[in-house]
Structures are given as C-alpha cells and as structure tokens.
Design a protein around this motif. Structure first.
Motif, PDB file in Angstrom:
ATOM      1  N   ARG A 422       6.097  16.642  -5.893  1.00 40.54           N
ATOM      2  CA  ARG A 422       6.264  15.244  -6.344  1.00 40.54           C
ATOM      3  C   ARG A 422       6.713  14.367  -5.182  1.00 40.54           C
ATOM      4  O   ARG A 422       6.129  13.309  -4.909  1.00 40.54           O
ATOM      5  N   ASP A 423       7.742  14.825  -4.448  1.00 42.88           N
ATOM      6  CA  ASP A 423       8.279  14.018  -3.355  1.00 42.88           C
ATOM      7  C   ASP A 423       7.286  13.931  -2.192  1.00 42.88           C
ATOM      8  O   ASP A 423       7.114  12.871  -1.589  1.00 42.88           O
ATOM      9  N   ALA A 424       6.635  15.059  -1.893  1.00 45.78           N
ATOM     10  CA  ALA A 424       5.674  15.071  -0.781  1.00 45.78           C
ATOM     11  C   ALA A 424       4.449  14.221  -1.119  1.00 45.78           C
ATOM     12  O   ALA A 424       3.850  13.605  -0.239  1.00 45.78           O
ATOM     13  N   ALA A 425       4.072  14.173  -2.407  1.00 46.61           N
ATOM     14  CA  ALA A 425       2.922  13.357  -2.821  1.00 46.61           C
ATOM     15  C   ALA A 425       3.212  11.870  -2.667  1.00 46.61           C
ATOM     16  O   ALA A 425       2.321  11.077  -2.358  1.00 46.61           O
ATOM     17  N   ILE A 426       4.476  11.477  -2.861  1.00 46.90           N
ATOM     18  CA  ILE A 426       4.854  10.063  -2.684  1.00 46.90           C
ATOM     19  C   ILE A 426       4.655   9.661  -1.226  1.00 46.90           C
ATOM     20  O   ILE A 426       4.157   8.569  -0.922  1.00 46.90           O
ATOM     21  N   VAL A 427       4.998  10.570  -0.313  1.00 42.29           N
ATOM     22  CA  VAL A 427       4.795  10.293   1.126  1.00 42.29           C
ATOM     23  C   VAL A 427       3.299  10.274   1.441  1.00 42.29           C
ATOM     24  O   VAL A 427       2.821   9.419   2.190  1.00 42.29           O
TER      25      VAL A 427
END
Length: 817
Positions: A422-427
């Motif tokens: 989830r966090d890596a996809a935001i980046v």
C-alpha cells in the motif's frame, strides 16, 4: 577511452558492481537491459545494466561481461526509480528488489556442466563405486548436469563425489547459461501457395481420389479458410475433418500443406466482447463524484464503505475512464482467492484488457504479462494482482486501486524487500503522477488517521447497495452455554438453531475458525506430554485427513502416534479445534447437507480457490468452513448466516494491533451475510461477550473503535503516532542470539534513549531451529527517519565487524505493521 558498466546483481550487494565493456557494447547497451556477467567463483549471473561510465573500479580489477541478453530494456525508467526508493526506504539492496520483481524465468543463472577429461583413462586411476558410475555415464554422454548425477547415484549429496573427481583430474567443470522462458508456439497449417486457385485445387482433389482421408482434410481446410479468413490451427483442422495428425503430417511432407507456428500467450480471454457497466445507485453516484473531486486536489483518497455497499462498481467506473483515455490501471488485492471472483466481473466489463499477475501463475505466464505490459499492449491495460504486481514495468499508469487496504497480506515479511504494497504503491503513483484509491469497510488506523487529518481525501458509503440492512449480530456467551450444558461439540444451541433455520430455507452458511487442521494440541491425559515440533517452539497440529501431526511454521510432519512418546500409554487426547474438526462436526449435525472447507490445505493447487468458490456460488455447497481467506471481500449472494466459532483467540494475541485486527476480521466475515434482500444473521461465540471490541463489532461502530484504539496509540507511542523499526536476530545458538541482541540494544540506547524496547523473545522464540529475538525502535514524528536509519546502519556495520556476531542474522523491518 575505456568503458565500464555498473550492473545490479540479484543478490544482497549494497552497491552496484562494475564490469569492463567495449565501445561497441557501450553504444548498444541501454539501462534496464539484461547482461550475463561472471561473479564470484566461476558463477554467471543475470544482471541489469544500471550505468555506463569511464571510471574503472579502484578496489578490484573489472572483469568483462559474458554476453548481452536483450535487444531492448526489460524495465522502465519510473520502475527503476521506484526500485531504488524501495531499497532505500526498506533498508535492502536494489538487487533484492530486482530478484522479487522479475519473474523467475527472466533471471537466467548458469548451471554447472560436468564433462570428462579425455586425456585420463579409467585404468590410470582408482575409482570408488560412485565415481565409476559417473565415469561410465560420461562414456555414453558428452556432459552431465548436477541433477543428472543425483539421478544416477540416487542420492542428494553428490558434490563431495564430484569435487573428489575434479581433484583427481578425471572431470572438468564449466558453467553454461540456459534460457528459462519457453514461448508457447501454436501449430497452424495452410494450403501451399500454388494450390489456392480453383483449377489447381481440382487437380489436387482428383490426384487424392484414392486417399479419401487426405482428400477430406484438404476440402475441410479449404472450407475453413473461406469461412473464417483467419489462420487454422492443426488441432482445429484435425477435429473438423475427423482425421489424425499423422495424415496432416503426410500432406505436409507431400508439400500440399504448409506448416507454420504463431507465438501465443498462455492465458487469453475467451469470452464475449465487453458489456455495459451497471447503473450506479444515487448514493454510489454521489460517492463517485466526491472521489473525482478529491482527486483534483489530492493524489490519495480513502473510500470507506460498509460491506456490500457497492465499492467495486465505483472502481469499475473509475477504471473505465482510465482505459478510455489509454492509461494503465493497477488493481491490487490482498488475497489470491479474491482475484478468482473479481477477474470474472472485470472481464465481463473490460474483456481482454484485463491481465492477472500473482504467484499461483507459472513463471512463463508471468513473463508474458510482463512483456505485454512493457509493450503497452491493450491486453495488459488493467493489471489485477496481489502485492508483487506493484513491481511490474508500468509506463503510463493512471490509477491504482488498493482493495481491502487494511489487510496485513500487503506487507512482505520474508525475504527482503520487506515492503508494504500500500505504502510503496503510493510512491509508485507519484512517479507516474497517477491517482490512488484505497478501499475498505474497515480501514487501517493509519489510513483513516491520514484521511481525518486531511492528508488523504475521505469518501464514506454508510448504507448497503439497494438499502439492504446490515446483518443482525448476536453474541453467544460460551461460558453460560457450557455451564447449562447447551453445547454439542463446539456448537451452541443458538448456532445449531439458526443453522437449521437457514438450511431449511435453502440458504447457505459460512463458519469462520481462524485455525486450520483438526486440533492445535495433542496431549497425553496420563502424563500431560504434548508432541512438540523438533525445529520450532510450537506444539504440532493434528491433521485428521492425513492422520498426521504437522508444524505450521516449518512444515515438519510425522504420523499420529497411537501411544504417548513419554509414558507409553494409549491416552492421547486432542485440545482446541481447527477448521477440520468444525467440518467433521457439521457433517455429523447436518448429514444431509454438503459441507466444504476453505483453508491453506484445500486450496494449494492453481485452481483450488476457483473450484471452491464456483461450487459455493452455484449452490453445490451448503456450509463453507474456513479461515481468514473467507473474510476478504468475497461476494456470495445466498449466504444467510455467518458463525464465528471462537472470537477470543483473535482478541488475546500479544500484539498492539490485536484489537484493531480482531475488529476488522470479524466485521469483514460478518459482511459476507445477507448481501441480497434477505437480512443476514451473524452469531459470534465468545467467553467474553462484554469485551469492548465485540460490542463495537455487534453495533458496527468503526468510529468508536478508531477513537479508542487511537487513544491507546497516543498513550503508548505506537503507529500511526510513532513509526516502528523492528530488528530481529536469528541464530541456532541461544547464547549467541542473547549476546548479539544485548550488544545491539545497548548501542541503540546510546542514540535513541528510551525509544528502544527489548531485546525480547517473541511468543514463538524458535522457528526452523533458529532462535529469534526482537528489538523495537520507536521513532517520534519530529525525528528524521533517514537519519534514524543512518544511525541504525552505522551500528549494524559495527556489529558485523565483531567476529563473534557475524554469524548472527540481522533482519531490519521498517514500518512493521
């Protein structure tokens, strides 16, 4: 001028490795192309070209590359930037990210090939039995692979034998690279070029008058080519003409037919063209407009919609707009089981634009999705997959949807990179200037906190689609039921009553028990001994269908003993219960109804999920017993009743997220009930019906749970208020783990003072014969995360410089959600 190439190797190296290349190679090689390079002792690896320059390495002499494997790059520029961010943020190497991202078939590795030294004769040396067998095999074959030697000797430890023969000068070893990806080639046939006119065809048919079967094949092919105007497969022609492949081979040999091959993808959409999208309800339409409004100002929006509120239809409308504008869309799901149901729905709307990428697909199938995405083909415009799909080569990403964003399955734990999808996809979305929609009925505290603070947009759907009522949730007090003797096995009289009613009405039932196997503990009634795993600090779980004791951590298994290993008495009894035992009890209570089980044991095959879900959807299964696989967004139209067999083992877990996760799990599984006009019923069996979390689940009070849990997080300094870095130490020697972790903790306390917890053994301190000990570093909001990591890495480097500590494995886990 000398030219050098920095490459990324798929191993744990903190910096790129440099090789010497020629000027012609420097002109040809582009960043992101694969090259084969020698590394270490005669090993050849697939590496990615990273940077071309003119500076030789100062510490070592640069070797030359072995060969160039691609004509064009196989990764994109934003993808490489994203890999670098993941490596930097999650404290691992870019090579480890590369290893996780590339399908296995794209990482070619060399294989050791064994050949005979022809100058030495067998009579010149003294050979042992095993050595003679290898030597004799090489009399008939020029070379052998290691796997061949294992088959010849019928044992796994063959390297000492080979090493001995190399030292005697009998064998030679060399490394050979082989291509793992095999394209799928389909055989087609057509009439030879000169035979397509009517006169020539007439002559041919007369010539074949004595070979009626061959004549029939030619006539069928001529008819099919006229009708379809597309290439004709050999298999299709064989079926249509009622002939065999031998007859077709004869016609090819006679030059009457021409054979050719076309490369095809292994997975192709076979359905009709895309159909119209469902009309949204007024509430959904309003939510869609609000999401789009938030996207004008913010790149991330959280869609908080109760179970069965129609979130998927909102996603579909957003996807449609992106596909029409030619953009790529990534749809991430936490569980492979979910892709089965969802892909059918999405293909119904978007046809062949949909591609699926997850670990149950073969390596070759994943390579084809990779290439289709790289070539920006329309058949890979919408990617549906589990967390690893985020590492694919997107070039024009417009939207990322993360469904069930609260799920812990989005976090990768082993091996590195230990990223949170989830966090890596935001980046990733930032690199593509794309939008992200997070969807959940029970959002994670982190996401909801960010939404309430205005960092993310927030859209809420508080009613179910078509105004269907939320399920009626009832708490059943197990202590009271046992006291009054109103239990049959693990079923209370209330649960049996509701199950009977649902089955009489022809409705389906889901029973949730978050533990697989038959029984988690086997215990001797006489002496109290319980069989333990020899590799881990856990008791073995009894699996009745195999009559085995199994360890769920390392996979160790043994036959179920008839007598106690300690005292020898035949007084073994089972304690606790898992999905297998519940399945057995339901079969006894309701013998006339079909019962099935959905857990890791029953869904191991590629189509394991698909078969179960399809059978349940089509009403072939009345009662489905399962673990948390059942909770993740599956849409069953005919489920009237959901039973949670024991809520307490969820709540009493030693983790600061236990209450948040319990709420999410129970609310999600409750949401499977009553998704059509009929109001659903949920029964939660518990020994503690007055527990705050159970009360909040029963009244669907997410906001109350959020406020209460956030209060604890503020007080005790846990995410999302403080960040966490978990440092785990692993070694088979108990004392070494203790000494190493104590040294590391003392060093950390000199820098971070009171924000260091531990070292402490986890509840299960030994797994796979390795002792584990944890340290938690808490990072306040005003503390720089990069500087914190830098300080930890300095301590880590000093740690590795101590000879006694070097064998201890250190695992760094950032944002340990």
């Amino acid at each position: 001028m000398e030219y050098y190439l920095d490459v990324i190797l798929p191993i744990t190296l903190q910096r790129a490795f440099t090789y010497h290349i020629t000027e012609a190679e420097a002109d040809f090689i582009k960043v992101g192309m694969r090259v084969a390079v020698p590394f270490g002792k005669n090993k050849i690896y697939t590496a990615l070209a990273y940077r071309i320059h003119n500076n030789p390495p100062l510490i070592y002499e640069a070797k030359t590359i072995h060969q160039i494997l691609d004509e064009t790059p196989i990764i994109t520029e934003p993808q490489l930037k994203h890999w670098e961010w993941i490596a930097s943020y999650y404290m691992c190497s870019v090579g480890e990210v590369m290893r996780a991202a590339l399908p296995n078939a794209l990482i070619l590795e060399s294989e050791t090939i064994i050949s005979r030294n022809t100058e030495i004769l067998v009579k010149d040396v003294d050979l042992k039995d095993d050595e003679f067998l290898i030597f004799e095999a090489l009399q008939f074959q020029t070379s052998l692979k290691i796997q061949d030697v294992i088959s010849i000797l019928d044992k796994k430890r063959v390297l000492p034998v080979i090493k001995g023969m190399v030292e005697k000068g009998i064998l030679k070893l060399h490394e050979e690279i082989y291509e793992k990806y095999q394209p799928k080639l389909v055989r087609y046939v057509k009439l030879a070029q000169g035979l397509k006119t009517e006169e020539k065809l007439q002559e041919l048919l007369e010539m074949l008058s004595r070979a009626p079967k061959q004549r029939e094949v030619v006539l069928t092919l001529f008819t099919l080519e006229a009708q379809k105007n597309v290439p004709i497969k050999v298999a299709e022609l064989t079926k249509a003409s009622g002939s065999s492949s031998a007859i077709i081979r004869t016609l090819i040999d006679k030059a009457i037919l021409e054979e050719f091959h076309i490369q095809k993808d292994r997975i192709e959409y076979q359905g009709d063209s895309a159909s119209d999208i469902k009309q949204l309800s007024a509430v959904q339409e309003e939510a869609l407009v609000t999401v789009e409004h938030h996207f004008e100002e913010k790149s991330v929006t959280l869609l908080h919609g109760v179970t069965s509120s129609g979130k998927t239809e909102i996603y579909v409308n957003l996807i449609k707009k992106q596909i029409e504008s030619g953009k790529q869309v990534l749809y991430l799901l936490p569980e492979i089981a979910l892709t089965t149901q969802l892909v059918e729905r999405l293909q119904h709307y978007f046809g062949e634009h949909v591609a699926v990428f997850h670990s149950r697909y073969s390596s070759n199938e994943r390579v084809e999705v990779w290439h289709n995405l790289l070539s920006q083909k329309s058949k890979a415009q919408l990617i549906v997959g589990a967390r690893s799909a985020m590492l694919l080569p997107f070039s024009d990403l417009g939207l990322i949807i993360i469904d069930e964003e609260h799920e812990q399955s989005f976090k990768q734990f082993d091996p590195a990179p230990r990223y949170h999808a989830r966090d890596a996809a935001i980046v990733l979305a930032n690199y593509h200037k794309a939008k992200i929609l997070l969807g959940s009925a029970t959002p994670s505290l982190e996401s909801y906190f960010n939404a309430t603070k205005g960092k993310y947009g927030l859209v809420e759907l508080k009613t179910r689609y078509n105004n269907v009522l939320m399920p009626d949730i009832e708490l059943v007090d197990l202590a009271d039921k046992y006291k009054r003797k109103r239990m049959k096995g693990h079923f209370s009289d209330r649960l049996i009553e509701e199950m009977t009613l649902a089955l009489e009405e022809g409705q389906q039932i889901i029973l949730f028990q978050n533990r697989r196997g038959f029984s988690p503990i086997v215990e001797c009634v006489t002496c109290g001994h319980s069989p333990q795993c020899p590799n881990c600090d856990v008791s073995l779980t009894y699996h009745q269908y195999r009559d085995q004791l199994r360890c769920h951590y390392c996979g160790f298994n043994t036959i179920m003993p008839k007598t106690c290993d300690a005292c020898g008495n035949a007084t073994l009894d089972t304690k606790g219960f898992g999905t297998e035992q519940i399945e057995e009890e339901v079969k006894v209570l309701f013998p006339d109804h079909k019962v099935a089980r959905m857990d890791l044991d029953t869904t191991r095959g590629k189509f394991g999920f698909e078969k179960l879900i399809t059978n349940f959807e089509q009403g072939e299964i009345d009662v489905l017993v399962g673990t948390q696989m059942l909770t993740k967004g599956l849409d069953f139209r005919n489920v009237k009743l959901v039973g949670i067999m024991n809520a307490d083992n969820l709540l009493n877990f030693p983790d600061f997220r236990a209450h948040e996760r319990s709420y999410q799990l129970m609310a999600q599984v409750a949401g499977r009930a009553g998704r059509t006009d009929l109001r659903g019923k949920v029964l939660i069996q518990t020994y503690n019906p007055h527990h705050r979390i159970l009360q909040q689940v029963s009244t669907n009070a997410y906001e109350d749970m959020f406020k209460e849990q956030m209060n604890d997080r503020y007080n005790y300094h846990y995410p999302p208020i403080f960040r966490l870095i978990k440092i785990t130490f692993k070694h088979k020697d108990y004392n070494k783990v203790n000494l190493a972790s104590d040294w590391f903790a003392k060093s950390l306390r000199q820098v971070f003072k009171a924000n260091v917890l531990g070292p402490e053994f986890p509840p299960i301190s030994r797994i796979r014969n390795l002792y584990n000990k944890n340290i938690l570093v808490k990072i306040p909001q005003n503390q720089s995360l990069p500087k914190t990591k830098e300080a930890i890495m300095k301590i880590h480097n000093s740690f590795n410089a101590v000879k006694d500590f070097r064998p201890v494995r250190v695992v760094l886990n950032i944002d340990n959600y």
